[in-house]
Structures are given as C-alpha cells and as structure tokens.
Design an enzyme around this catalytic site. Structure first.
Site, PDB file in Angstrom:
ATOM      1  N   HIS A  71       0.853  -1.195   0.000  1.00  0.00           N
ATOM      2  CA  HIS A  71       0.000   0.000   0.000  1.00  0.00           C
ATOM      3  C   HIS A  71       0.885   1.241   0.000  1.00  0.00           C
ATOM      4  O   HIS A  71       1.266   1.766   1.041  1.00  0.00           O
ATOM      5  CB  HIS A  71      -0.930  -0.009   1.218  1.00  0.00           C
ATOM      6  CG  HIS A  71      -2.023   1.015   1.108  1.00  0.00           C
ATOM      7  ND1 HIS A  71      -1.914   2.277   1.614  1.00  0.00           N
ATOM      8  CD2 HIS A  71      -3.251   0.945   0.520  1.00  0.00           C
ATOM      9  CE1 HIS A  71      -3.020   2.962   1.360  1.00  0.00           C
ATOM     10  NE2 HIS A  71      -3.841   2.179   0.700  1.00  0.00           N
ATOM     11  N   ASP A 233      -9.524  -2.867   1.162  1.00  0.00           N
ATOM     12  CA  ASP A 233      -8.929  -1.998   0.154  1.00  0.00           C
ATOM     13  C   ASP A 233      -9.236  -2.513  -1.250  1.00  0.00           C
ATOM     14  O   ASP A 233      -9.502  -1.732  -2.175  1.00  0.00           O
ATOM     15  CB  ASP A 233      -7.416  -1.932   0.366  1.00  0.00           C
ATOM     16  CG  ASP A 233      -6.813  -0.632  -0.131  1.00  0.00           C
ATOM     17  OD1 ASP A 233      -7.399   0.435   0.138  1.00  0.00           O
ATOM     18  OD2 ASP A 233      -5.767  -0.678  -0.796  1.00  0.00           O
TER      19      ASP A 233
END
Length: 501
Positions: A71, A233
């Site tokens: 990320h 996510d």
C-alpha cells in the site's frame, strides 16, 4: 556453557528461563488491568475508569506486517484508511459498541521504512445520544517526547443491527462482465501502488458487482482481523471500474459500518451510488451470507500530487455545507406531513406513504438546557413511535428541524435544537437509508414542500439543509493545520463535522 551439560541442554534451559520471564511479565500486565488482544495491530487493552471507555495499544512495522508494503502512494508506505475502520470496529467490539456510526480520516499514517510506529485507539465517554467517540493516534517508537498525531475520529454505537441483503444469486443473471485491469492503471496514474485483490467484476444497471480476494502477501492471519485492511482496500478498488482516470477517489468518511462476520479471505461485493461522491457497500462470503455493510462512504478525488501534499498539515478535513448541483431524476414525492409523535396515530395501517415528513417543533420557553431536553424527548418519541410501526417499514422518515446546524460562518445554530441531530444520527446508524435529517431556516408554521422537498428526496442524502431557496449537503474539504495532542486529551482544534453543540 555448563561443563556438566551439552549445548542442547543449555539451549533448552535458556528457553525455559525466557518463557518463565515472559509469563511473569504477562502476569504483571494482567494484574495491572491490561487485557491481551489477539489482533495483529493491537496488543493490549485497558479500561478507562473515568469515562467507561477503553484504550487499545499496539505496534506497526513493515517487518512484522509485510503486507503494508503493497500500500504505497508515491513510494511512501501508508497504513490504509481501511485499517482505521478495522481498528475502530475492534475497539467498539471490546466494550459492546459494535457499529461504527461514522469515521472521518484526518491525517494519513506514514509507516517508516525502518523502525516502528506506536498505535493507540481511544474510546471515550458515552454521549447523551448513546454513542461513544473513537479516536486513532500514533507516534514514532523509541521517542518518548514525540507528540501523538490523530489520524481518524468518529463515533461508535451499540444500536441493534439492521438486516442486510445477501448476495446468494451470483452474479446477477443480466450483469455485464467488466475488465479489471483498467482500475489498477488508474491507481498508478495518481501515484498509488496498492496491491490488487480484484478478481472479476460485473455491472448491472447502476450497480457494480465484483469478486475480491486477499492478496497472497497478506494471508498471514486474516482470521485475527475483523475485516483485513488489504481485503477491504480491494473492495474499494471495485469503484474504479467504468470511471475515467479523473474519477479516482480516496475514502474520506465512513457512515454506518457493520461487521457481520470476521476473518474473510474472499468476498462477493455490490457497490451502489446514492450520490455522486457516495458509495454504498455490501460484502458477502462465497455463499452470499453478509460479511460487511457500509451505508455510505464519502470520497474525494485523488490529486495525484503524492503524499507530500497530503501527509501532515494539509491532510486535515472539515465539513463544508455545499449546494446540491447534481441530482438524479426528480419526481414529486408522495408524502404525509405530521407535526409531532401523536400524529403517527393518524396514519392508517393500510395507507403507509413512501415518506413521512415530520416536524420537531422547537420548545419556546425556558433555559437552553431545558429547551434542549424538551426537543430531544419529542424527537425520541417521534422516532421510536415510527420505528415501532411495522406497517411503516417501507416508509422513509424525513425529520425536519429548524436551525439545528450551522452551515456557514454567519449562520448560527440553535443550541437547544442541535442535540436532536446527534440523537437521530444514532437511529440512522441502526436503520440505514430510512431516516433523513433536513434542517431549515423557514418559519415554524411553514411546511417543507414543493421542488425543494422533491430534490431533497431524490438526492439520496441522509443529512441536508435548506437556506432560503438553496439545498445544501455536507461535504469534506481540506483544512490547513494539524492535530498533535496526546490521546485521551481534548485536541487544541478539532475538525468539527457540524459546528453544533
């Protein structure tokens, strides 16, 4: 090495001694009121006797959480905003407040390439509306004088969970398959290097459907999370499909997040769009049984400027009331106007309207606290009476207040009416999409009707304000300045959602 023993004996003895020391240390922690947690990001919890809340603490580092390196935004590793959601839900579960009524992201949490970050999740005192505030903080490890930075704030509620749709028929028979590669490239275009868990996607009418899976790098212990941040996510990446590159958006504010099953690795997902910058999320397991629901997620367009323009001072958000400029098809709504909780009896069981517009008449006499109590009692009776009518389950309640919120610098809220909104927000969290808060500056004897009411009903918003002939809705906007106060203490400045009591 002891001359009378071999090297393995010394190793075994050393292991036993270490184990005994660790057990003694954990026993001292238990005696001090600390509760050990099995959450991957949180280690211990301690009750806060003055507030009845709880503080959860943990540690974050790339070597212990390698999935974080997937990320990235412009080569900076950030804790996903979805991790804030899981942290808040875990804190709520610890004290019996399992529903995340709302959570607003304030400052991104950058993870250093070397070293670690200390985390604290602080749940505060129960409010008069029946909610508890929740805050997420961090500071660098090993720096005792380092200031704490607040990254997210919101509210938890213990309200009963509303029923969720299942996704048993999969995919919808008339859904059109979509290519999934385009979303990944749009993320890269704005500097994001988030790992991909998106496996397949479809469109049916205005909704998106998808299958997502936890990336391999994050498979360590998904069952210890409520909802793994990398999996959630991947759910958000579904929203990139079918939109142009300029439409890439990042999450800002979550409303009514309910975790219904923990430890998922794969999900079926449905995304709906109640407004241009709002997303509704339903996630289920491979059998279609509900796992997670989000009534609405507010987003903002990605700037593409990288984290240097987002982390720290400029990453704080406040709420600004903005005119509603784009609304879907508007039709004259079929509504019934009532003027107090007793008027509910006038609605016949077999004539339930699509919408009930109910006014909360402000108390006219007495001190501000006394008027506030009278107003909230009236609103509570109204909402409870409406919820108690099974024949009205398909009707929406539009609760009209007068100057309960301030929508601008020179627009002042009535502090005796403002608590009504906080009370009703708790009911909204337990009954998604069934209650609309509509504030007005009209005179008490004026009904809300005509085009303004029609536009309000068609907007899909749950909080609106009318000022003059203009319809306004709350929107997150960047706010200069940062919050760097110790957790558990009032910040020097808070990004208020609405500047009310």
């Amino acid at each position: 090495m002891n001359e009378d023993t071999g090297p393995l004996d010394d190793i075994h003895r050393g292991g036993r001694d270490l184990g005994e020391r660790l057990s003694a240390q954990m026993a001292r922690l238990d005696a001090g009121g600390l509760t050990r947690l099995d959450h991957p990001l949180l280690t211990v919890a301690i009750s806060a006797p003055e507030t009845g809340g709880v503080i959860l603490a943990g540690r974050l580092a790339p070597e212990t959480h390698p999935w974080l390196t997937d990320h990235r935004v412009s080569d900076t590793v950030l804790l996903p905003g979805t991790a804030h959601v899981d942290l808040a839900l875990r804190a709520g579960a610890e004290i019996g407040f399992p529903v995340l009524a709302r959570l607003v992201h304030e400052v991104p949490l950058a993870v250093p390439a070397h070293g670690a970050v200390q985390l604290q999740v602080v749940v505060g005192e129960r409010t008069g509306a029946g909610t508890r505030p929740v805050r997420i903080w961090s500071r660098p490890e090993g720096a005792a004088d380092a200031v704490w930075m607040r990254h997210a704030s919101g509210e938890l509620t213990a309200s009963d969970l509303a029923a969720a749709d299942d996704l048993g028929e999969w995919p919808p028979p008339e859904a059109t398959p979509l290519a999934v590669d385009g979303g990944h490239e749009r993320l890269r275009a704005v500097g994001s290097r988030s790992g991909s868990g998106l496996r397949a996607a479809w469109r049916y009418r205005d909704d998106l459907y998808a299958e997502v899976e936890l990336p391999d790098a994050a498979h360590g212990d998904p069952a210890a999370f409520g909802i793994h941040p990398a999996l959630l996510d991947a759910v958000l990446q579904v929203g990139l499909l079918g939109a142009g590159a300029e439409a890439v958006a990042f999450p800002v504010a979550w409303n009514t997040v309910v975790l219904r099953a923990a430890g998922a690795i794969r999900l079926r997902v449905r995304l709906t769009y109640p407004a241009a910058d709002r997303i509704g999320i339903t996630a289920a397991d491979h059998t279609g049984q509900p796992v997670l629901t989000v009534a609405s997620l507010a987003t903002r367009p990605a700037s593409g400027r990288g984290p240097d323009a987002q982390i720290g001072e400029s990453a704080l958000f406040a709420v600004q009331w903005s005119p509603m400029t784009t609304i879907g098809p508007v039709v004259d709504p079929e509504v019934v106007h009532i003027y107090g909780p007793d008027d509910l009896e006038l609605i016949e069981a077999d004539c339930a309207p699509p919408a009930i517009v109910a006014g909360v008449e402000p108390a006219a006499a007495g001190t501000t606290p006394a008027r506030g109590q009278e107003n909230t009692v009236a609103a509570r009776r109204l909402v409870e009476g409406w919820l108690a009518r099974p024949d009205l389950v398909e009707s929406r309640l539009v609760l009209v207040t007068r100057r309960a919120v301030s929508v601008g610098e020179h627009d002042h809220a009535d502090l005796a009416v403002a608590p009504v909104w906080e009370l009703v927000r708790a009911a909204q969290a337990a009954n998604p999409d069934r209650i609309v808060l509509l504030d007005t500056d009209a005179a008490p004897d004026e009904d809300i009707a005509g085009p303004l009411l029609a536009r309000a009903m068609a907007s899909g918003e749950t909080e609106l304000a009318i000022r003059g002939a203009e319809l306004l809705a709350p929107r997150p906007v960047p706010l200069s300045g940062g919050i760097r106060d110790a957790p558990g203490h009032p910040p020097a400045r808070t990004p208020a959602r609405h500047r009310t009591a």
